[in-house]
Write a protein that holds these residues in place. Structure first.
Motif, mmCIF file in Angstrom:
data_model
loop_
_atom_site.group_PDB
_atom_site.id
_atom_site.type_symbol
_atom_site.label_atom_id
_atom_site.label_comp_id
_atom_site.label_asym_id
_atom_site.label_seq_id
_atom_site.Cartn_x
_atom_site.Cartn_y
_atom_site.Cartn_z
ATOM 1 N N GLN A 1 0.825 -1.202 0.000
ATOM 2 C CA GLN A 1 0.000 0.000 0.000
ATOM 3 C C GLN A 1 0.865 1.260 0.000
ATOM 4 O O GLN A 1 0.577 2.229 -0.691
ATOM 5 N N LYS A 2 1.918 1.181 0.792
ATOM 6 C CA LYS A 2 2.815 2.333 0.855
ATOM 7 C C LYS A 2 3.439 2.608 -0.515
ATOM 8 O O LYS A 2 3.527 3.761 -0.963
ATOM 9 N N THR A 3 3.844 1.537 -1.178
ATOM 10 C CA THR A 3 4.445 1.698 -2.500
ATOM 11 C C THR A 3 3.428 2.276 -3.482
ATOM 12 O O THR A 3 3.750 3.143 -4.296
ATOM 13 N N ILE A 4 2.186 1.786 -3.392
ATOM 14 C CA ILE A 4 1.146 2.299 -4.296
ATOM 15 C C ILE A 4 0.920 3.789 -4.068
ATOM 16 O O ILE A 4 0.826 4.571 -5.020
ATOM 17 N N GLU A 5 0.886 4.179 -2.796
ATOM 18 C CA GLU A 5 0.690 5.608 -2.490
ATOM 19 C C GLU A 5 1.759 6.458 -3.150
ATOM 20 O O GLU A 5 1.482 7.496 -3.732
ATOM 21 N N LYS A 6 2.984 5.987 -3.000
ATOM 22 C CA LYS A 6 4.106 6.716 -3.586
ATOM 23 C C LYS A 6 3.930 6.804 -5.104
ATOM 24 O O LYS A 6 4.121 7.860 -5.707
ATOM 25 N N LEU A 7 3.558 5.682 -5.698
ATOM 26 C CA LEU A 7 3.384 5.658 -7.147
ATOM 27 C C LEU A 7 2.260 6.580 -7.582
ATOM 28 O O LEU A 7 2.370 7.280 -8.587
ATOM 29 N N GLU A 8 1.174 6.591 -6.807
ATOM 30 C CA GLU A 8 0.040 7.451 -7.144
ATOM 31 C C GLU A 8 0.473 8.919 -7.155
ATOM 32 O O GLU A 8 0.108 9.694 -8.029
ATOM 33 N N LYS A 9 1.275 9.251 -6.146
ATOM 34 C CA LYS A 9 1.776 10.622 -6.063
ATOM 35 C C LYS A 9 2.609 10.969 -7.309
ATOM 36 O O LYS A 9 2.427 12.006 -7.937
ATOM 37 N N ASP A 10 3.484 10.040 -7.634
ATOM 38 C CA ASP A 10 4.348 10.248 -8.796
ATOM 39 C C ASP A 10 3.534 10.398 -10.074
ATOM 40 O O ASP A 10 3.779 11.291 -10.883
ATOM 41 N N VAL A 11 2.584 9.493 -10.244
ATOM 42 C CA VAL A 11 1.766 9.510 -11.457
ATOM 43 C C VAL A 11 1.016 10.839 -11.561
ATOM 44 O O VAL A 11 0.985 11.474 -12.620
ATOM 45 N N GLY A 12 0.462 11.267 -10.427
ATOM 46 C CA GLY A 12 -0.272 12.536 -10.412
ATOM 47 C C GLY A 12 0.624 13.682 -10.858
ATOM 48 O O GLY A 12 0.266 14.486 -11.718
ATOM 49 N N LEU A 13 1.818 13.701 -10.271
ATOM 50 C CA LEU A 13 2.762 14.767 -10.554
ATOM 51 C C LEU A 13 3.177 14.772 -12.023
ATOM 52 O O LEU A 13 3.167 15.803 -12.701
ATOM 53 N N LEU A 14 3.547 13.581 -12.499
ATOM 54 C CA LEU A 14 4.028 13.458 -13.871
ATOM 55 C C LEU A 14 2.916 13.759 -14.864
ATOM 56 O O LEU A 14 3.132 14.431 -15.873
ATOM 57 N N HIS A 15 1.739 13.269 -14.527
ATOM 58 C CA HIS A 15 0.603 13.496 -15.413
ATOM 59 C C HIS A 15 0.331 14.998 -15.516
ATOM 60 O O HIS A 15 0.134 15.530 -16.608
ATOM 61 N N GLY A 16 0.361 15.648 -14.361
ATOM 62 C CA GLY A 16 0.135 17.091 -14.338
ATOM 63 C C GLY A 16 1.129 17.827 -15.217
ATOM 64 O O GLY A 16 0.764 18.685 -16.019
ATOM 65 N N LYS A 17 2.367 17.456 -15.061
ATOM 66 C CA LYS A 17 3.423 18.094 -15.833
ATOM 67 C C LYS A 17 3.218 17.893 -17.328
ATOM 68 O O LYS A 17 3.242 18.842 -18.118
ATOM 69 N N LEU A 18 3.002 16.627 -17.696
ATOM 70 C CA LEU A 18 2.943 16.289 -19.112
ATOM 71 C C LEU A 18 1.674 16.799 -19.791
ATOM 72 O O LEU A 18 1.641 16.949 -21.006
ATOM 73 N N SER A 19 0.635 17.070 -19.003
ATOM 74 C CA SER A 19 -0.571 17.595 -19.641
ATOM 75 C C SER A 19 -0.551 19.127 -19.654
ATOM 76 O O SER A 19 -1.472 19.765 -20.148
ATOM 77 N N ASN A 20 0.501 19.692 -19.098
ATOM 78 C CA ASN A 20 0.675 21.142 -19.161
ATOM 79 C C ASN A 20 1.322 21.510 -20.499
ATOM 80 O O ASN A 20 2.467 21.162 -20.761
ATOM 81 N N GLU A 21 0.554 22.191 -21.350
ATOM 82 C CA GLU A 21 1.035 22.487 -22.694
ATOM 83 C C GLU A 21 2.351 23.244 -22.695
ATOM 84 O O GLU A 21 3.243 22.997 -23.483
ATOM 85 N N PHE B 1 4.671 23.244 -20.491
ATOM 86 C CA PHE B 1 5.807 22.381 -20.150
ATOM 87 C C PHE B 1 6.274 21.640 -21.395
ATOM 88 O O PHE B 1 7.457 21.615 -21.715
ATOM 89 N N VAL B 2 5.329 21.057 -22.112
ATOM 90 C CA VAL B 2 5.667 20.274 -23.304
ATOM 91 C C VAL B 2 6.320 21.164 -24.360
ATOM 92 O O VAL B 2 7.210 20.738 -25.083
ATOM 93 N N GLN B 3 5.881 22.415 -24.409
ATOM 94 C CA GLN B 3 6.455 23.332 -25.392
ATOM 95 C C GLN B 3 7.884 23.757 -25.044
ATOM 96 O O GLN B 3 8.744 23.818 -25.897
ATOM 97 N N ASN B 4 8.086 24.067 -23.761
ATOM 98 C CA ASN B 4 9.336 24.717 -23.363
ATOM 99 C C ASN B 4 10.433 23.810 -22.840
ATOM 100 O O ASN B 4 11.599 24.155 -22.937
ATOM 101 N N ALA B 5 10.043 22.707 -22.239
ATOM 102 C CA ALA B 5 11.051 21.911 -21.542
ATOM 103 C C ALA B 5 11.977 21.208 -22.517
ATOM 104 O O ALA B 5 11.639 20.993 -23.684
ATOM 105 N N ASP B 6 13.132 20.879 -22.004
ATOM 106 C CA ASP B 6 14.124 20.103 -22.733
ATOM 107 C C ASP B 6 13.488 18.779 -23.189
ATOM 108 O O ASP B 6 12.859 18.085 -22.389
ATOM 109 N N PRO B 7 13.616 18.417 -24.472
ATOM 110 C CA PRO B 7 13.004 17.176 -24.979
ATOM 111 C C PRO B 7 13.426 15.938 -24.190
ATOM 112 O O PRO B 7 12.616 15.029 -23.985
ATOM 113 N N ASP B 8 14.666 15.897 -23.764
ATOM 114 C CA ASP B 8 15.140 14.766 -22.968
ATOM 115 C C ASP B 8 14.357 14.648 -21.675
ATOM 116 O O ASP B 8 13.994 13.554 -21.230
ATOM 117 N N VAL B 9 14.116 15.784 -21.061
ATOM 118 C CA VAL B 9 13.385 15.788 -19.796
ATOM 119 C C VAL B 9 11.962 15.268 -20.024
ATOM 120 O O VAL B 9 11.446 14.460 -19.255
#
Length: 895
Positions: A839-859, A861-869
RNA sequence: AGGGAGUUAGCUCAGUUGGUAGAGCGCCACCCUUACAAGGUGGACGUCGCAGGUUCGAAUCCUGUACUCCCUACCA
């Protein structure tokens, strides 16, 4: 092959190892050599002193540099020396004689100086021997004492030369004076102590008007030397009195009332008594207003004939008496508590008196100009760089230097006063006639030079300057300028700046290229180490207890760019443990090389590529990495980075993994594979020991002696770098790194499940690795025995996930590779812990997914950030999602 | 007063061009697994002094502010 003890005992090896080095002459540098030169001059400690932790830190850095360069093919020269330390030494010997009821003046100058020489001859080598305990690899043949003949000749030459160009002059000035020592002292020797005292208000009657002026002072006794009263010219209260006179009570002297903007209207009563001969600020006012300078003290800081009835009293007693008399005569107004900082003589503890006396001075302005330029231009570099500003700031506000001291121990000033015309004849050799009037009645000046005068010449006087013998000339040619000056920031002005000035003046070149400034050693709470606090620590005691290497490493690993160093014995113990780790790792390797056939090529011997295990390729890759890290760190004076990189390589790579991986090979593998691993192991250890040597020389030299593959001695063997070691490092492999990372991840995952579920290491587990990718399957089956051994498994299947009912599951993702560690827990543990863990691992993963999803759905971010990132985040998001799904699935299997 | 440095885990400190915070020690749990108990494995612990700003994104860059330390000069 020798075996070595199962626990490292520094006491047993350190003395022997040092003697061997010294006997073999490894510390000696050549005056002429084909090797490139590298030189450091040791900041000379007091000849009668003890090695303290500050020295130990300072020396450790220098020895690290010297050993590193020596191993890197340089003609490395570290020149040791000791300082006569005028006041310090004279005071020590004076105290000793006092115990026998002998006073300095009873003995007379000559006999007293003889006594100091006796003392020096008896204790002068003590600090050198302590330096040997630390491992200092100085060229002892070049050891120099500041009163040696050669250095004395340099001192005379410099004095005469500067006098001739009017850079040295004699003058009547106000200086810091120590009564008990009867000498002027430098600012360095004054400790300011915040003290609670009183501000006394005293009435001075104004002549002819009947008015009273109330002055405020902390030192009423100095009124006996008052020659003016000052008020602010803009002060309406007193404007009308300017130009009139007032009478100093008690002695009835008429003094002028003057106006000076120095006076602060708001402070005290706004009226200041001026005592030009006993206060630095009053001195300046006295100069500008051309006041009379009345000295009221003797050289012993007792009241003199100018003090009238107070003559003969000590300052504090005079103060009491003056106050009593003022009260009796009605001049005393009031006293208020007042906090101020008072200068104390660092040697005698007495209050320092500003005292008017004839002294020798050195003009600094002209000398400072070129000394500023070489720092501004970068010819001399300070590390950390921030000291440059401090240095230049001081150089821009430099004042003339009082170079004379009324002591007996030191370089006597080469100036002879004529009894006939009272003028001075200054010469390198004793003159017979006065150069002004030809009188033969000459008397040498009684004073000696400030200790820092000879220190300022140290970088070249130690190399024989101004002597023109071949040895002296060659030495200077080879080793001047030196490469590094390593010292604390407390003596940048007193020493570093002056060496730069003298180097420019007399050698027309800088004395060193880089000034490495370290912090001061403090106790673990950040307090100064002092006798009165009882918190000082003796480095020799640390060496006795934990070994010199542990002490050295604890310095180097925690040396952070010029910050003060908080010393803790606990930390030394930590590095003592590290030394033991190095020792035992070596012991393990040696015990596995019992049947090793030493290749004739020695250190050049390379393994046959076909038979290298993946672990061999991997450790060589890690070795290449650490060689690069250490080199880069040392080149940039990031000593703690170098030490830390080595620490991690030894402990976290070599010991934690490589040794563990090789155990099965050593125990059971085919002879050929074993021999290859033996060779790799011997070669890696050999390099590891050499890399460590400048940091911890004793243990490494001792281990080195026992290695099957070795050169003449570790101290002079080559320092490994990615360049000179490239043939061996060519066996490093990226693929192997990936493969071993995978194996390590699997093992760590198993240990993790074991730990959190509290499954005893004694229980051998049956596990399954869920893998679908062919290449990953292949890698894992290749390394099956290693994983089973280290993770302590009974059985390990590799294949489909299978039934995950009541199983612990840990997903792993490395690059493109995916796998799952699946451990059936039925009958082993209560599932609650595993459920929590998942459960603890899932919580951590959920947090990560939320964060990453937020970032990647931010237009944006996708426009400006380094492609590697972005690409990296996409992979991470996908992995996290997959892991979450499989863990959620695993969780349902427990219901 | 002038100059300099700092503020990140309980402690000492890393964090190099901005991209989800690290080490050692200490602490907790379990282990004498054949180099090492001076050892091994796992774990807990951080609003990166505070407030603004720039930016898609700040421990990191800018501004302000609080506190600490050091140096120099010290108010009679």
């Amino acid at each position: 092959m020798k075996t070595i003890a199962d626990r490292y005992n520094p006491q047993e090896v350190e003395t022997k190892v040092y003697q061997d080095w010294e006997k073999a002459g490894y510390f000696k540098a050549e005056d002429q050599s084909k090797k490139p030169p590298f030189s450091i001059i040791l900041p000379p400690p007091n000849v009668t002193g003890f090695l303290h932790l500050g020295h130990a830190l300072d020396h450790t850095i220098q020895d690290l540099l010297i050993r590193w360069k020596r191993m890197s093919g340089f003609n490395a020269m570290w020149l040791p020396g000791t300082d006569h330390a005028g006041i310090a030494t004279q005071t020590v010997v004076e105290k000793e004689l006092k115990k026998q009821k002998i006073l300095r003046h009873d003995l007379g100058r000559e006999k007293f100086v003889d006594e100091i020489w006796k003392w020096k001859n008896e204790y002068g080598n003590r600090i050198y021997n302590q330096m040997r305990r630390l491992g200092d690899s100085c060229d002892w043949n070049r050891a120099t004492f500041t009163l040696d003949e050669g250095v004395s000749a340099a001192v005379k030459k410099v004095f005469v030369s500067l006098y001739k160009k009017d850079s040295i002059y004699r003058g009547l000035r106000l200086v810091n004076w120590s009564g008990p020592l009867e000498t002027a002292i430098s600012d360095l020797e004054v400790d300011h102590v915040v003290t609670k005292g009183f501000m006394y208000h005293i009435n001075y009657p104004v002549d002819g008007t009947g008015e009273l002026l109330t002055v405020a002072t902390t030192r009423p006794e100095t009124m006996l030397g008052d020659t003016a009263i000052a008020v602010n010219p803009e002060d309406d209260r007193y404007k009308h009195l300017i130009g009139k006179t007032a009478t100093v009570p008690l002695i009835n002297r008429k003094i002028k009332i003057i106006a000076d903007t120095y006076v602060d209207k708001e402070f005290g009563s706004g009226v200041v008594k001026i005592t030009p001969a006993h206060d630095f600020n009053d001195y300046k006012i006295g100069k500008t207003h051309k006041l009379e300078f009345i000295n009221i003290l003797t050289r012993k800081c007792e009241m003199n004939e100018n003090a009238g009835v107070y003559q003969g009293l000590k300052v504090v007693d005079a103060r009491k008496k003056v106050l009593e008399d003022l009260k009796a005569l009605g001049f005393f107004v009031k006293e208020e508590p007042h906090t101020m900082s008072i200068g104390h003589c660092s040697r005698s503890g007495a209050v320092v008196e500003p005292f008017l006396s004839e002294q020798w001075f050195m003009k600094m302005e002209d000398l400072a100009t070129p000394a500023k330029r070489v720092v501004e231009s970068g010819t001399i570099r300070f590390e950390p760089e921030s000291w440059t500003k401090v240095y230049l700031h001081w150089m821009n506000h430099i004042e003339d230097w009082c170079i004379s001291r009324q002591l007996w121990w030191g370089h006597r000033i080469p100036a002879w006063q004529c009894e006939a015309c009272e003028k001075f004849t200054v010469a390198e050799t004793t003159p017979t006639v006065c150069e002004h009037c030809n009188s033969t009645k000459l008397k040498q000046d009684e004073d000696v030079l400030d200790t820092w005068f000879s220190s300022a010449l140290w970088p070249f006087s130690t190399m024989g300057w101004p002597n023109e013998s071949p040895h002296s000339v060659e030495t200077q040619k080879t080793f001047y300028p030196t490469n590094y000056l390593v010292t604390g920031h407390d003596i940048i002005f007193f020493w570093v700046a002056r060496m730069i000035m003298m180097g420019q003046e007399f050698k027309k070149d800088v004395p060193f290229r880089t000034v490495y400034i370290h912090g001061l050693v403090r106790d673990s709470q950040g307090r100064k180490m002092s006798k009165s606090l009882g918190n000082s620590i003796d480095p020799i005691e640390m060496i006795d207890k934990h070994g010199a290497d542990a002490l050295r490493f604890s310095f180097l690993a925690h040396l952070f760019s010029g910050k003060d160093f908080k010393f803790s014995e606990q930390r030394v113990e930590g590095y003592r443990n590290f030394m033991n780790k190095v020792w035992n790792a070596s012991r393990f390797v040696l015990s596995n090389l019992q049947d090793f056939k030493v290749p004739v090529e020695g250190v050049k011997a390379l393994p046959a590529r076909a038979h290298l295990s993946v672990f061999d390729h991997w450790i060589i890759a890690k070795l290449a990495e650490v060689e690069k890290q250490v080199h880069d760190a040392l080149e940039n004076e990031r000593f703690s980075d170098a030490a830390t990189a080595l620490y991690q390589f030894v402990w976290n790579q070599f010991c934690d993994w490589y040794i563990e991986f090789t155990k099965p090979i050593m125990n059971s593998a085919a002879a050929e594979e074993k021999q290859t691993t033996q060779l790799v192991m011997a070669q890696v250890l050999n390099r590891m020991i050499r890399l460590l040597h400048p940091f911890c020389p004793f243990i490494t030299e001792e281990i080195y002696t026992n290695l099957p593959i070795k050169g003449q001695a570790c101290i002079i063997d080559q320092y490994p770098t990615v360049l000179n070691d490239k043939d061996f490092l060519a066996f490093a492999s990226k693929d192997a790194e990936l493969e071993v990372d995978m194996v390590k991840e699997v093992i760590t995952a198993i240990r993790n499940i074991r730990g959190e579920n509290r499954i005893s290491p004694a229980v051998k587990l049956n596990i399954r690795l869920g893998v679908t990718q062919d290449d990953v399957q292949k890698i894992l089956s290749h390394n099956k025995s290693a994983i089973m051994n280290i993770a302590r498994l009974e059985n390990m299947e590799i294949g489909a996930d299978g039934d995950m009912n009541k199983c612990a599951v840990a997903p792993i993702a490395i690059g493109e590779s995916r796998m799952k560690v699946i451990i059936p827990l039925e009958g082993l543990v209560d599932f609650n812990e595993e459920i929590k863990r998942i459960q603890k691992t899932i919580e951590k993963l959920e947090k990560d997914v939320g964060l990453l999803h937020g970032k990647l759905s931010n237009e944006k971010f996708v426009q400006n950030a380094d492609p590697d990132v972005i690409a990296n985040d996409r992979i991470l998001l996908q992995q996290s999602k997959e892991q979450m799904v499989s863990l959620k699935d695993a969780l349902t299997r427990f219901q």
